[in-house]
Design an enzyme around this catalytic site. Sequence first.
Site, mmCIF file in Angstrom:
data_model
loop_
_atom_site.group_PDB
_atom_site.id
_atom_site.type_symbol
_atom_site.label_atom_id
_atom_site.label_comp_id
_atom_site.label_asym_id
_atom_site.label_seq_id
_atom_site.Cartn_x
_atom_site.Cartn_y
_atom_site.Cartn_z
ATOM 1 N N LYS A 112 -31.889 27.679 -26.530
ATOM 2 C CA LYS A 112 -31.791 29.032 -27.094
ATOM 3 C C LYS A 112 -32.125 29.018 -28.580
ATOM 4 O O LYS A 112 -32.905 29.849 -29.056
ATOM 5 C CB LYS A 112 -30.380 29.578 -26.857
ATOM 6 N N SER A 113 -31.547 28.072 -29.325
ATOM 7 C CA SER A 113 -31.790 28.032 -30.774
ATOM 8 C C SER A 113 -33.277 27.838 -31.068
ATOM 9 O O SER A 113 -33.840 28.484 -31.963
ATOM 10 C CB SER A 113 -31.016 26.870 -31.405
ATOM 11 N N ARG A 149 -36.317 30.413 -32.833
ATOM 12 C CA ARG A 149 -37.117 29.971 -33.986
ATOM 13 C C ARG A 149 -38.602 29.951 -33.666
ATOM 14 O O ARG A 149 -39.439 30.208 -34.541
ATOM 15 C CB ARG A 149 -36.614 28.596 -34.445
ATOM 16 N N ASP A 153 -20.922 24.636 -29.653
ATOM 17 C CA ASP A 153 -21.055 25.567 -28.525
ATOM 18 C C ASP A 153 -20.560 24.967 -27.211
ATOM 19 O O ASP A 153 -20.415 25.681 -26.218
ATOM 20 C CB ASP A 153 -22.522 25.992 -28.370
ATOM 21 N N LYS A 169 -16.841 33.145 -32.715
ATOM 22 C CA LYS A 169 -18.042 33.109 -31.867
ATOM 23 C C LYS A 169 -18.119 34.398 -31.039
ATOM 24 O O LYS A 169 -17.496 35.390 -31.391
ATOM 25 C CB LYS A 169 -18.011 31.857 -30.986
ATOM 26 N N ARG A 184 -20.383 31.513 -22.544
ATOM 27 C CA ARG A 184 -20.016 30.095 -22.423
ATOM 28 C C ARG A 184 -18.614 29.930 -21.817
ATOM 29 O O ARG A 184 -18.334 28.952 -21.152
ATOM 30 C CB ARG A 184 -20.125 29.401 -23.768
#
Length: 440
Positions: free
Chosen positions: A27-28, A32, A321, A348, A393
């Site tokens: 995801k990160s 980007r 996470d 979060k 999560r």
Amino acid sequence: MSLACDLRFHVSPGGCLHGRIRVPGDKSISHRAVMLGAIAEGRTEVSGFLEGEDSLATLAAFRCMGVSIKGPEGGRLTIDGAGMGGLRAPDAALDLGNSGTSMRLLAGLLAGQRFPVTLKGDASLSKRPMRRVTDPLTRMGAQIRTSPEGTTPLDIDPCPGLRGIDYQMPVASAQVKSSLLLAGLYARGETCVTEPAPTRDHTERMLTALGYPVQREGPRVCLSGGGCLTGRAIDIPADISSAAFFLVGASIAPGSDLVLEHVGINPTRIGVLNILRAMGADIEVTDRGEAGGEPVADLRVRGAALKGIRIPEDQVPLAIDELPAIFIAAACAEGETLLTGAEELRVKESDRIQVMADGLGVLGVETDPYPDGIRIRGGGLAGGVVDARGDHRIAMSLAIAGLRARSPIEVRDCANVATSFPDFAFLAARAGLLITERAA
Ligand code: S3P
């Protein structure tokens, strides 16, 4: 965006995990790839893109700012970069849904543009702290306003010009670091960020891969404004944060033997491997390689007897996470597990310390929550009805607990699993979790 309370997981007790699976793209890195591809010169071809709501929110935001993006189709995107000065004013506020990464990174990237823009999000995102980015951005000269509580919406006005900053981050946050570096691309002079502990470095790696000079010296990372990026192919690895549910699931379920393929094992993300191994997990790293400037490998995990540990504080930012999933491992371990130095978990997508303590309590696990962590007494799980409170999560962590529960678990408010792992229930069922999805 998903409606609250519209999806439940029903998990029957038992089963084990086996076979080979590839979890969705990181995801990160997906965020980007879109952000940097959009402001690069030329074409960026992305593969392995996460087609989840969070990264799709970033993609939609850049389309609203005039960037031509084809896809996603089977994880492939073609981005025709608009160049550093090529973004256009959107017609309306950009809605970033549940995605804190989109919000905080875009705040930095858009602070130096020549047009005004408003960034907004869903109910959960609207409660999360934004001054951690807006304060240093303001010091750089940005014209950016939060609500009186320091939350979204963020209103950004064009400013006469950003100046570089030398910033010592009070919290170990990759989102803050990345936000300032992205603003720094548009600033006069040098922008330096020093982190109190290592945090994920995907922004620095991808800037370097797209030809933008970034200097790193220990905990300090610097870049100078005014350069440009060059589009290229980016292969995004599978997300270790999504793999974490299966690493824990296979570890707690005797007889499991599961391979997770092509997982990103960036050293700033492998806290979950270090912590699970310290608890006695049997995880083998094979087929090491590289994808898009990031290290990748296959992870083979087998069932093992886990023991409780004191989680080293230096592993917390590297596993931030994955801690809800690690709590399930702790509940199944012999002895106590103690987590400290993790106050960030409280801000979060939900207050992950309290929501997990509530869920574990329903499942018969004794916990002592603290402001910065939790003590969990291992020994096994009962069943029951638990509430994920819209946190993706938490929903997936409580679902994998079914592998070791003594009776069925129903997890409520799971729709936001689509933000990071849309096919979770399907893939988990294929691997052996006795899970079904039900619309409430
Ligand atoms: C992220 C950084 C982390 C993480 C989040 C993604 C990123 O947040 O929890 O899910 O992509 O930079 P913080 O920077 O708030 O620790």
